[in-house]
Design an enzyme around this catalytic site. Structure first.
Site, short mmCIF file in Angstrom:
data_model
loop_
_atom_site.label_atom_id
_atom_site.label_comp_id
_atom_site.label_asym_id
_atom_site.label_seq_id
_atom_site.Cartn_x
_atom_site.Cartn_y
_atom_site.Cartn_z
N LYS A 76 0.81 -1.22 0.00
CA LYS A 76 0.00 0.00 0.00
C LYS A 76 0.84 1.27 0.00
O LYS A 76 0.41 2.29 -0.52
CB LYS A 76 -0.95 0.00 1.19
CG LYS A 76 -2.07 -1.01 1.10
CD LYS A 76 -3.01 -0.88 2.28
CE LYS A 76 -4.07 -1.95 2.29
NZ LYS A 76 -5.02 -1.79 3.42
N ASP A 112 -10.04 2.21 1.98
CA ASP A 112 -10.10 1.74 3.37
C ASP A 112 -10.78 2.82 4.22
O ASP A 112 -11.69 2.55 5.01
CB ASP A 112 -8.70 1.47 3.92
CG ASP A 112 -8.10 0.18 3.40
OD1 ASP A 112 -8.88 -0.73 3.06
OD2 ASP A 112 -6.87 0.08 3.32
#
Length: 293
Positions: A76, A112
């Protein structure tokens, strides 16, 4: 060429992603919407590749005609250097979990944070947000804390076993939201914090199948508190179960998983996903996993 616009090829890059439920959620939603939608896990562990290979995988995906990739641990942060454009929220978080490939360019997003924000809004509408205690300030915790502040939390107490990490995260978030109060705390302070809190959010691995248990002394949780967990395997964590038994309003981890998937589906396809429908499917998948063979 007219059919190509309605077909989608996407994937998920990360370590140990073969058991992920995300491909099934995306493909089912694509089926219902009448799309040709194929979602493939690209497991670094299975391929014997390090996290830094994410750049090569992005280039390969572009060459093979992929519409985008979801990105998970450990890529990420690593993926950022390969992107042409990054959304403002993902830039602030320093993490990208969704990359859309458009006109040969890589554009990064973070679903997220938006997934948790959607989960909070749909699963706990009208929840009091004056003061919230969050357990865990790691990668997922960063996105959740950002979502909480975006949703309107006035005071956020970040509790982490790593004091340096929680202090750094609190300072960073306070910079983004100067009109809020974000404070790094220790677990020893929980008996003083919980009586002042409206809600509790849990962002550590405690409660996962491999890490059973509850993340705090449950005597600190009162029926007036709302409680949110981001662990979803199992969906009914000990924290969720015990908080519900106390009379708390609860938010299970599946809502964030569905929220981020629904947002990614929209980014990849330009079509709105039906989050309620995706949650129903998600719960079916989890229930099937929990049935003994």
């Amino acid at each position: 060429m007219s059919n190509r616009a309605e077909s989608f090829l996407v994937g998920l890059v990360g370590d140990g992603v073969m058991p992920s439920l995300t491909p099934y959620m995306h493909e089912r939603e694509g089926d219902v919407q009448g799309l040709r939608y194929l979602y493939r896990p690209i497991d670094l562990t299975e391929l014997g590749l390090p996290g830094r290979a994410v750049g090569e995988l992005l280039s390969g995906a572009r060459s093979l005609g992929f519409n985008g990739l979801n990105i998970t641990h450990p890529c990420k942060q690593l993926v950022l250097e390969y992107l042409d454009e990054v959304s403002a929220d993902a830039r602030r978080l320093g993490a990208v979990n969704t990359v859309v490939i458009r006109d040969g360019r890589f554009i990064g997003h973070n679903t997220d944070f938006s997934g948790f924000a959607a989960a909070l809004a749909s699963g706990l509408p009208g929840a009091a947000l004056d003061r919230v205690v969050q357990l865990g300030a790691g990668g997922a915790g960063s996105a959740v804390a950002y979502a909480l502040l975006t949703a309107g939390v006035r005071e956020l107490d970040l509790v982490d076993t790593d004091a340096a990490r929680s202090a750094a995260r609190a300072a960073e978030l306070a910079g983004f939201f100067p009109d809020r109060t974000v404070t790094a705390r220790t677990t020893a302070e929980l008996p003083q914090l919980m009586p002042q809190a409206d809600g509790l959010v849990h962002c550590t691995p405690v409660g996962m199948a491999a890490h059973p248990g509850v993340p705090l002394d449950m005597s600190l949780v009162e029926s007036r508190h709302w409680v949110a967990d981001i662990v979803y395997r199992p969906i009914e964590t000990e924290l969720v179960r015990e908080a519900r038994a106390k009379g708390c309003e609860v938010l299970d981890g599946g809502r964030m998983a569905v929220g981020q998937a629904a947002d990614a589906f929209r980014i990849f396809t330009g079509r709105q996903a039906d989050a309620d429908r995706m949650r129903s499917h998600f719960l079916e998948l989890v229930a099937a996993e929990e049935v003994p063979a």
